[in-house]
Design a protein around this motif. Structure first.
Motif, PDB file in Angstrom:
ATOM      1  N   GLU A  58       1.928  20.631  32.545  1.00 47.20           N
ATOM      2  CA  GLU A  58       2.502  21.804  31.888  1.00 47.20           C
ATOM      3  C   GLU A  58       1.623  23.008  32.157  1.00 47.20           C
ATOM      4  O   GLU A  58       0.396  22.906  32.151  1.00 47.20           O
ATOM      5  CB  GLU A  58       2.621  21.575  30.378  1.00 47.20           C
ATOM      6  CG  GLU A  58       3.732  20.615  30.015  1.00 47.20           C
ATOM      7  CD  GLU A  58       3.905  20.472  28.518  1.00 47.20           C
ATOM      8  OE1 GLU A  58       3.145  21.110  27.760  1.00 47.20           O
ATOM      9  OE2 GLU A  58       4.804  19.720  28.112  1.00 47.20           O
ATOM     10  N   THR A 113       5.023  25.084  29.562  1.00 51.79           N
ATOM     11  CA  THR A 113       6.295  24.822  30.232  1.00 51.79           C
ATOM     12  C   THR A 113       6.068  23.740  31.290  1.00 51.79           C
ATOM     13  O   THR A 113       5.089  23.820  32.029  1.00 51.79           O
ATOM     14  CB  THR A 113       6.789  26.095  30.947  1.00 51.79           C
ATOM     15  OG1 THR A 113       6.747  27.172  30.032  1.00 51.79           O
ATOM     16  CG2 THR A 113       8.197  25.921  31.475  1.00 51.79           C
ATOM     17  N   PRO A 114       6.965  22.737  31.348  1.00 52.66           N
ATOM     18  CA  PRO A 114       6.822  21.746  32.431  1.00 52.66           C
ATOM     19  C   PRO A 114       6.780  22.451  33.789  1.00 52.66           C
ATOM     20  O   PRO A 114       7.528  23.401  34.016  1.00 52.66           O
ATOM     21  CB  PRO A 114       8.080  20.893  32.297  1.00 52.66           C
ATOM     22  CG  PRO A 114       8.498  21.045  30.883  1.00 52.66           C
ATOM     23  CD  PRO A 114       8.069  22.416  30.450  1.00 52.66           C
ATOM     24  N   ARG A 115       5.910  21.964  34.682  1.00 51.90           N
ATOM     25  CA  ARG A 115       5.653  22.687  35.924  1.00 51.90           C
ATOM     26  C   ARG A 115       6.930  22.937  36.737  1.00 51.90           C
ATOM     27  O   ARG A 115       7.096  24.005  37.330  1.00 51.90           O
ATOM     28  CB  ARG A 115       4.636  21.934  36.774  1.00 51.90           C
ATOM     29  CG  ARG A 115       3.873  22.838  37.698  1.00 51.90           C
ATOM     30  CD  ARG A 115       3.431  22.143  38.948  1.00 51.90           C
ATOM     31  NE  ARG A 115       4.547  21.573  39.681  1.00 51.90           N
ATOM     32  CZ  ARG A 115       5.429  22.279  40.351  1.00 51.90           C
ATOM     33  NH1 ARG A 115       5.327  23.584  40.404  1.00 51.90           N
ATOM     34  NH2 ARG A 115       6.428  21.699  40.981  1.00 51.90           N
ATOM     35  N   ALA A 116       7.828  21.956  36.754  1.00 54.21           N
ATOM     36  CA  ALA A 116       9.035  22.104  37.566  1.00 54.21           C
ATOM     37  C   ALA A 116       9.901  23.269  37.073  1.00 54.21           C
ATOM     38  O   ALA A 116      10.632  23.874  37.854  1.00 54.21           O
ATOM     39  CB  ALA A 116       9.840  20.806  37.530  1.00 54.21           C
ATOM     40  N   ARG A 117       9.808  23.580  35.774  1.00 59.90           N
ATOM     41  CA  ARG A 117      10.639  24.667  35.243  1.00 59.90           C
ATOM     42  C   ARG A 117       9.854  25.964  35.095  1.00 59.90           C
ATOM     43  O   ARG A 117      10.399  26.985  34.683  1.00 59.90           O
ATOM     44  CB  ARG A 117      11.234  24.250  33.887  1.00 59.90           C
ATOM     45  CG  ARG A 117      12.431  23.327  34.037  1.00 59.90           C
ATOM     46  CD  ARG A 117      13.231  23.256  32.760  1.00 59.90           C
ATOM     47  NE  ARG A 117      12.587  22.399  31.758  1.00 59.90           N
ATOM     48  CZ  ARG A 117      12.196  22.846  30.560  1.00 59.90           C
ATOM     49  NH1 ARG A 117      12.385  24.100  30.221  1.00 59.90           N
ATOM     50  NH2 ARG A 117      11.631  22.021  29.708  1.00 59.90           N
ATOM     51  N   PHE A 118       8.546  25.909  35.417  1.00 54.15           N
ATOM     52  CA  PHE A 118       7.710  27.101  35.246  1.00 54.15           C
ATOM     53  C   PHE A 118       8.042  28.128  36.330  1.00 54.15           C
ATOM     54  O   PHE A 118       8.111  27.813  37.516  1.00 54.15           O
ATOM     55  CB  PHE A 118       6.232  26.724  35.341  1.00 54.15           C
ATOM     56  CG  PHE A 118       5.299  27.892  35.123  1.00 54.15           C
ATOM     57  CD1 PHE A 118       5.074  28.379  33.852  1.00 54.15           C
ATOM     58  CD2 PHE A 118       4.679  28.506  36.195  1.00 54.15           C
ATOM     59  CE1 PHE A 118       4.232  29.458  33.652  1.00 54.15           C
ATOM     60  CE2 PHE A 118       3.834  29.584  36.004  1.00 54.15           C
ATOM     61  CZ  PHE A 118       3.611  30.068  34.732  1.00 54.15           C
ATOM     62  N   SER A 119       8.310  29.375  35.923  1.00 57.06           N
ATOM     63  CA  SER A 119       8.626  30.388  36.932  1.00 57.06           C
ATOM     64  C   SER A 119       7.894  31.703  36.686  1.00 57.06           C
ATOM     65  O   SER A 119       8.077  32.658  37.426  1.00 57.06           O
ATOM     66  CB  SER A 119      10.139  30.644  36.955  1.00 57.06           C
ATOM     67  OG  SER A 119      10.534  31.107  35.687  1.00 57.06           O
ATOM     68  N   ASP A 120       7.056  31.723  35.658  1.00 58.69           N
ATOM     69  CA  ASP A 120       6.403  32.977  35.282  1.00 58.69           C
ATOM     70  C   ASP A 120       5.097  33.141  36.076  1.00 58.69           C
ATOM     71  O   ASP A 120       4.020  33.258  35.506  1.00 58.69           O
ATOM     72  CB  ASP A 120       6.113  32.936  33.771  1.00 58.69           C
ATOM     73  CG  ASP A 120       6.027  34.332  33.179  1.00 58.69           C
ATOM     74  OD1 ASP A 120       6.293  35.287  33.924  1.00 58.69           O
ATOM     75  OD2 ASP A 120       5.685  34.441  31.994  1.00 58.69           O
ATOM     76  N   TRP A 121       5.227  33.155  37.405  1.00 63.40           N
ATOM     77  CA  TRP A 121       4.038  33.072  38.263  1.00 63.40           C
ATOM     78  C   TRP A 121       3.158  34.307  38.203  1.00 63.40           C
ATOM     79  O   TRP A 121       2.034  34.281  38.672  1.00 63.40           O
ATOM     80  CB  TRP A 121       4.448  32.784  39.701  1.00 63.40           C
ATOM     81  CG  TRP A 121       4.974  31.399  39.876  1.00 63.40           C
ATOM     82  CD1 TRP A 121       6.271  31.049  40.090  1.00 63.40           C
ATOM     83  CD2 TRP A 121       4.231  30.167  39.826  1.00 63.40           C
ATOM     84  NE1 TRP A 121       6.374  29.669  40.178  1.00 63.40           N
ATOM     85  CE2 TRP A 121       5.140  29.121  40.016  1.00 63.40           C
ATOM     86  CE3 TRP A 121       2.881  29.865  39.628  1.00 63.40           C
ATOM     87  CZ2 TRP A 121       4.751  27.779  40.021  1.00 63.40           C
ATOM     88  CZ3 TRP A 121       2.493  28.536  39.639  1.00 63.40           C
ATOM     89  CH2 TRP A 121       3.425  27.506  39.832  1.00 63.40           C
TER      90      TRP A 121
END
Lengths: 265, 313
Positions: free
Chosen positions: A73, A77-85
């Motif tokens: 995470e 947020t789980p990494r696969a759904r993380f988009s706030d780079w």
């Protein structure tokens, strides 16, 4: 684990959390169930000998290495759904910032700002952020130079400026001190000190603590893809303060619950 | 300029300008990601498209576009999943594409190897009105992608791993690069030919690199070189009756040699200027000896701290 009711995020909700992460590169198992959490404002160093899996651990966090088991995470947020780079700055393990075509220091650092620029259009504020990042690593006077003309330490300073250009809350760095001359190491340590002073969370892979030692809150030592030590940075004298040094520490067999110390601090 | 009175020359010159712009524009990203020969591979695959065009009585340009785009996507997929056997799979794709082209064109009722030759090495007199329309549309796509998405493509081509952490859709951008390269190949096909198109993608960029320090300048100079050589090559080909593709490629290589010769003295001058500027002062800090001698007069703890600062600062 997932059946448990979700607890309300407390103040020290981990910025990065790895639970039982396993990863293979080809047929070789590199990570054998890593547990690791980095809390807000912490500076955590990943140490270990070559091949211990420390780079793979970091690359699994950013999604460069697929994970075969376990959960990662980022900011909850789980990494696969993380988009706030735009909250994350990354310094990959590189000896050069150059590609196949000449590019200026500014051009390379500006690509780190893309996570905050809509449709890749850089505005005035973005150009200023790029200039600030260059000033932070003491490369403002080389802004218009080609990266091909830089020394090894200066390449690393450019790569770190590129990661800082998006003004991240979390910095992930893979051996930022590798192949860096002493003068640049001091500049980088000072840059990092300022970032940490402003509350940036840092997870970095190091081969040796070196000039960063006073900054580091916690060290996680890996061996053969397992966590060997998680606690205060290993204190030793002189040159033996190196992670590759034989670390006498009671620990369970590989695959069992890793020894966890100092997590409550 | 009496050559402008001929409709076929007007078409040829227009096509030449578009090739001069588009080939280096996408080529610079291929060179940056060290895939300079990708254009050559796509050129081979496009031959099957030309052959199929003749066989099915379709426009060879559009058919070549379709087949080379499919080929480029396949190459990108092989790069992701192929790993160790990737180069062998690519070799089969390239030579299969070439063999398919020769086979289809000989099966076609209207086709012959003579037709194929004009696609392999370029031909001015055969650029038809519908070819020009297709070339204009395809070139517009290439220019839009290579300039509109320049920052994204730069980031992905410079450092794929880093680009992923800035949240860029790396795979989509890689596919777009491959598709754009494929489209460029078919844009250039009529003028320089499929076997020589890769030269126009790579050599102007290599020539521009001799002079430039920035990516933006390399891009601009490469396109300027591209347009210059395609136009002068086309005009030369008209007056001297030599094949346009070969003329253009030889001119490009001449431009590369010329700029390389010019670059050596320029680099020397730059180095001198840099020397005068004194380089980076942080690179060589010599600890002051004055602090060593002053040690006796300050408290011990303070002196040692000064000592370490002298080395580190």
């Amino acid at each position: 684990m997932s059946d448990e009711p979700a607890t309300e995020p407390v103040i020290s909700e981990p910025v990065i959390s790895l639970r039982g992460v396993r990863a293979e590169l080809g047929s070789r198992t590199v990570l054998r169930g890593i547990d690791l959490s980095v809390h807000r404002g912490e500076v955590v160093a990943l140490l270990g000998a070559n091949g211990s899996g420390k780079s793979t651990a970091i690359r699994s966090v950013i999604g460069q290495v697929p994970v075969s088991d376990g959960a990662i995470e980022i900011f909850g947020t789980p990494r696969a759904r993380f988009s706030d780079w735009k909250r994350v700055g990354y310094v990959p393990q590189r000896t050069t910032a150059a590609g196949g075509v000449p590019a200026t220091v500014t051009e390379v650092v500006a690509s780190g700002r893309l996570s905050r620029a809509r449709f890749g259009i850089l505005r005035k504020a973005d150009h200023e952020a790029v200039r600030r990042a260059l000033a932070l690593v003491g490369m403002a006077d080389r802004a218009k130079d080609s990266v091909n003309a830089l020394s090894g330490g200066q390449h690393q300073r450019v790569l770190i400026a590129r990661a800082l250009a998006c003004e991240p809350e979390l910095l992930i760095m893979d051996e930022p001190m590798a192949g860096v001359d002493l003068a640049s190491q001091e500049v980088l340590a000072e840059t990092l000190r300022k970032q940490v002073g402003e509350g940036t969370t840092v997870l970095l892979v190091l081969h040796e603590l070196g000039p960063l030692e006073p900054l580091i809150d916690r060290a996680v030592v890996l061996r053969d893809g397992c966590v060997l030590h998680d606690g205060p940075p290993p204190k030793a004298v002189g040159q033996h303060a190196l992670p590759g040094h034989d670390h006498v520490h009671p620990h369970a067999a590989p695959g069992a619950e890793p020894v966890r110390t100092g997590l409550l601090s | 300029m009496e050559l402008l009175n001929y409709a076929f020359m007007q078409r040829a010159l227009l096509a030449a300008v578009l090739v001069g712009i588009t080939a280096p524009a996408i080529g610079i990203y291929l060179v940056q990601r060290r895939q300079a020969l990708m254009g050559d591979g796509i050129g081979h695959v496009a031959m099957t498209g030309v052959g199929l065009g003749f066989l099915l009585s379709w426009s060879p340009v559009w058919m070549a576009t379709l087949v080379s785009v499919l080929g480029a996507v396949l190459m990108e997929l092989i790069r992701w999943y192929g790993r160790t056997r990737g180069d062998i799979a690519l070799a089969m794709l390239f030579y299969g594409g070439m063999a398919g082209g020769v086979m289809f064109i000989n099966l076609a009722p209207t086709g012959s190897n003579a037709n194929l030759t004009s696609y392999l090495f370029g031909s001015l007199s055969t650029v038809s009105q519908s070819d020009v329309t297709a070339i204009c549309l395809l070139a517009a796509f290439v220019v839009l992608v290579t300039i509109g998405l320049r920052r994204q493509l730069f980031a992905v081509s410079q450092d794929e791993e880093f680009a992923r952490v800035t949240g860029l859709p790396v795979r989509a951008l890689n596919l777009l690069t491959a598709v754009t390269a494929a489209v460029t190949v078919t844009v250039a096909m009529r003028v320089v030919g499929l076997l020589l198109v890769s030269a126009l993608m790579v050599v102007p960029v290599a020539a521009a690199q001799q002079l430039s320090r920035s990516f933006a300048a390399t891009f601009a100079v490469a396109v300027a070189i591209g347009v210059t050589v395609t136009l002068s090559g086309t005009v030369t080909s008209y007056y001297q009756d030599v094949p346009p593709g070969a003329t253009i490629v030889l001119l490009t290589i001449a431009a590369f040699l010329l700029l390389t010769a010019l670059a050596a003295p320029l680099a020397r001058r730059r180095a001198r200027v840099l020397e005068h500027a004194g380089g980076d002062p942080a690179e060589c800090v010599i600890p002051e000896t004055g602090k060593e001698t002053g040690r006796a007069t300050v408290p011990a703890g303070r002196a040692s701290r000064n000592g370490t600062e002298g080395i580190g600062a």
